[in-house]
Write a protein that holds these residues in place. Sequence first.
Motif, short mmCIF file in Angstrom:
data_model
loop_
_atom_site.label_atom_id
_atom_site.label_comp_id
_atom_site.label_asym_id
_atom_site.label_seq_id
_atom_site.Cartn_x
_atom_site.Cartn_y
_atom_site.Cartn_z
N GLY A 99 0.79 -1.24 0.00
CA GLY A 99 0.00 0.00 0.00
C GLY A 99 0.81 1.27 0.00
O GLY A 99 0.25 2.35 0.24
N HIS A 100 2.12 1.17 -0.29
CA HIS A 100 2.94 2.40 -0.19
C HIS A 100 4.15 2.29 -1.10
O HIS A 100 5.20 1.78 -0.70
CB HIS A 100 3.37 2.59 1.27
CG HIS A 100 4.02 3.91 1.55
ND1 HIS A 100 4.01 4.47 2.82
CD2 HIS A 100 4.71 4.78 0.76
CE1 HIS A 100 4.67 5.62 2.78
NE2 HIS A 100 5.12 5.83 1.54
N THR A 101 3.99 2.76 -2.35
CA THR A 101 5.13 2.79 -3.28
C THR A 101 5.22 4.17 -3.95
O THR A 101 4.25 4.92 -3.99
CB THR A 101 5.02 1.72 -4.38
OG1 THR A 101 3.94 2.05 -5.26
CG2 THR A 101 4.82 0.33 -3.80
N HIS A 102 6.42 4.44 -4.46
CA HIS A 102 6.68 5.71 -5.18
C HIS A 102 7.42 5.39 -6.47
O HIS A 102 8.64 5.55 -6.56
CB HIS A 102 7.54 6.65 -4.34
CG HIS A 102 6.94 7.06 -3.04
ND1 HIS A 102 5.95 8.00 -2.93
CD2 HIS A 102 7.21 6.67 -1.76
CE1 HIS A 102 5.62 8.18 -1.66
NE2 HIS A 102 6.37 7.38 -0.93
N MET A 103 6.70 4.90 -7.48
CA MET A 103 7.36 4.67 -8.78
C MET A 103 7.54 6.01 -9.48
O MET A 103 6.63 6.84 -9.50
CB MET A 103 6.51 3.74 -9.65
CG MET A 103 6.15 2.40 -9.02
SD MET A 103 7.59 1.42 -8.57
CE MET A 103 6.80 0.06 -7.70
N PHE A 127 -5.56 10.13 1.17
CA PHE A 127 -4.84 11.38 0.92
C PHE A 127 -3.70 11.49 1.92
O PHE A 127 -3.92 11.44 3.13
CB PHE A 127 -5.81 12.56 1.05
CG PHE A 127 -6.92 12.49 0.04
CD1 PHE A 127 -6.78 13.09 -1.20
CD2 PHE A 127 -8.07 11.74 0.29
CE1 PHE A 127 -7.78 12.98 -2.16
CE2 PHE A 127 -9.08 11.62 -0.66
CZ PHE A 127 -8.93 12.24 -1.89
N LYS A 128 -2.48 11.66 1.39
CA LYS A 128 -1.33 11.75 2.28
C LYS A 128 -0.95 13.20 2.53
O LYS A 128 -0.76 13.97 1.57
CB LYS A 128 -0.12 11.00 1.72
CG LYS A 128 1.08 11.02 2.68
CD LYS A 128 2.31 10.29 2.15
CE LYS A 128 3.46 10.41 3.14
NZ LYS A 128 4.75 9.94 2.61
N LEU A 129 -0.84 13.55 3.80
CA LEU A 129 -0.37 14.88 4.20
C LEU A 129 1.00 14.74 4.85
O LEU A 129 1.34 13.69 5.38
CB LEU A 129 -1.34 15.49 5.22
CG LEU A 129 -2.80 15.60 4.80
CD1 LEU A 129 -3.62 16.25 5.91
CD2 LEU A 129 -2.94 16.41 3.51
N VAL A 144 1.91 6.64 8.27
CA VAL A 144 2.79 5.85 7.40
C VAL A 144 4.18 5.70 8.01
O VAL A 144 4.56 6.44 8.92
CB VAL A 144 2.90 6.48 5.98
CG1 VAL A 144 1.56 6.47 5.28
CG2 VAL A 144 3.48 7.89 6.05
N HIS A 145 4.92 4.76 7.50
CA HIS A 145 6.35 4.50 7.79
C HIS A 145 6.78 4.89 9.20
O HIS A 145 7.65 5.72 9.39
CB HIS A 145 7.25 5.14 6.73
CG HIS A 145 7.05 6.59 6.39
ND1 HIS A 145 7.00 7.58 7.35
CD2 HIS A 145 6.90 7.22 5.19
CE1 HIS A 145 6.84 8.75 6.74
NE2 HIS A 145 6.77 8.56 5.44
N MET A 146 6.20 4.22 10.20
CA MET A 146 6.57 4.51 11.59
C MET A 146 7.87 3.77 11.94
O MET A 146 8.02 2.58 11.64
CB MET A 146 5.46 4.09 12.55
CG MET A 146 4.16 4.86 12.28
SD MET A 146 2.93 4.63 13.57
CE MET A 146 3.56 5.78 14.82
N THR A 199 6.23 -1.04 1.90
CA THR A 199 7.67 -0.84 1.69
C THR A 199 8.12 0.61 1.67
O THR A 199 9.28 0.90 1.88
CB THR A 199 8.12 -1.47 0.36
OG1 THR A 199 7.39 -0.89 -0.71
CG2 THR A 199 7.97 -2.97 0.39
N ASP A 200 7.23 1.56 1.34
CA ASP A 200 7.66 2.92 1.02
C ASP A 200 8.75 2.86 -0.06
O ASP A 200 9.75 3.59 -0.01
CB ASP A 200 8.16 3.66 2.27
CG ASP A 200 8.24 5.16 2.06
OD1 ASP A 200 7.80 5.65 1.00
OD2 ASP A 200 8.74 5.86 2.96
N HIS A 201 8.53 1.96 -1.02
CA HIS A 201 9.51 1.75 -2.10
C HIS A 201 9.78 3.06 -2.83
O HIS A 201 8.91 3.60 -3.50
CB HIS A 201 8.96 0.70 -3.07
CG HIS A 201 9.83 0.43 -4.25
ND1 HIS A 201 10.98 -0.31 -4.16
CD2 HIS A 201 9.71 0.78 -5.55
CE1 HIS A 201 11.54 -0.41 -5.36
NE2 HIS A 201 10.80 0.24 -6.23
#
Length: 470
Positions: free
Chosen positions: A64-68, A155-157, A244-246, A323-325
């Motif tokens: 649920g968390h990638t940055h392509m 929505f990510k803040l 996210v990403h704690m 992953t916060d890839h």
Amino acid sequence: MTILIRGGTVVSAAGASPMDVVIDGEKVAALVAPGSEVLGSLAESAERVIDATGRYVVPGGVDGHTHMEMPFGGTTASDTFETGSRAAAWGGTTTIVDFIVHRSGEPVLDGIAAWHDKADGNCAIDFGFHQILSGVDDDALKAMDELMREGVTSFKLFMGYPGVFFSDDGQILRTMQAAADSGALVMMHAENGIAIDVLVAQALARGQRAPGYHGTTRPWETEEEATHRAIMLARIAGAPLYIVHMSAKQAVATLARARDEGLNVFGETCPQYLYLSLEEHLFAPGFEGAKYVCSTPLRSRAEGHQDELWNYLRTNDLSVVSTDHCPFCMKEQKELGVDDFSRIPNGIGGVEHRMDLIYQGVVDGRISLARWVELCATTPARMFGLYPQKGAILAGADADVVVYDPAGTTTIGVDTHHMRLDYSAYEGTVVAGHVDTVISRGRVVVDDGAYLGSKSHGRFLRRGLSQYLL
Ligand code: DUC
Ligand code: ZN
Ligand code: ZN
């Protein structure tokens, strides 16, 4: 195509049982008890029979968390949707949810078209989008409704990155109030970016320029304080919140207290925070530590963050592993910060390794087999409005299935991984378990070491509301 997976142990978030799985076209048609009479005829008519004896049969992973292809830090994340989704498939992940970028002052709705341009026809597995909102204004609040209609329901803040993605407390509160009305899920990057910028400037003035100082200038207090503030703002708004990403155990303790009080708040962590540390990795000699620069930062092993995070995963104080890839190569990308840690692009690539690295937690006795599936597939599918289409092997669900060999091993390294990345954050690590076969919507995409996928296979997922809304 009809596929019969026979002889394996099907694992769900509820437990494991011997079961055969019948796939018809893109869907799971049935789960059948071994030895059942219907199996004989199914086995005869199936176009493909996969022998899963001694294997686990698990739902395809949901990251649920990638940055392509994310433009960030003066460069762009090195995996495209094509290369990153292929790597995800190799690692047993069959769904990604990627973040549409927005920067303060830009029209929000320009982003979704840009992300469709990048992803459509270029993704080996199914994909959805979250929307980043920066410096939230009336345009952004209005755009939220339009995006919800498009199936972008989260929505990510950012409480960090002043001047880039940052929103102040008033902007955050207004967004949360809008989310409370519409059912949107607010995702929070919880770091006190204003305080961090002061600490970074002071460190650089002292001549502390090496990658390790990325960690010391983002102390746990900056994560815990922002986590607490975000929870209080969500409480005022009456909105759900997903952090996210704690990485800091103190921040998760604050989240756990809020959950115990009954607040509808959730936390995610990532493999890098469970395996890597400030001392061994960020403070590696020379410029090596740049490989591990990400935010929130890796935490001290001496302080015990990694063990505590595993405990919080077991107790459901942390609900999801993503992953916060966000991969950046050492050459020409991480190198941007060779003289100044604050210029190192923030991010670690790991979309390929999440299922294996978290399965190692089962082998090590940190979490149960069912919890592995829950953390990596079922809960993210529910959290982001994709269940039961994704996240479970059920009749009628998309046939996203992984045949996993618990007796196998996986060696992680730059020579064997499939990400477009010139190093591995886990170089040389050998973990238990091996992805044998991956099926994405009824198509075999990885088969015993061969890649059979195609970049045109993945479809955009119009997501529903989070299924953890009250
Ligand atoms: N953190 C990272 O490490 N990379 C991308 C964005 C973020 O918040
Ligand atoms: Zn973030
Ligand atoms: Zn991220």
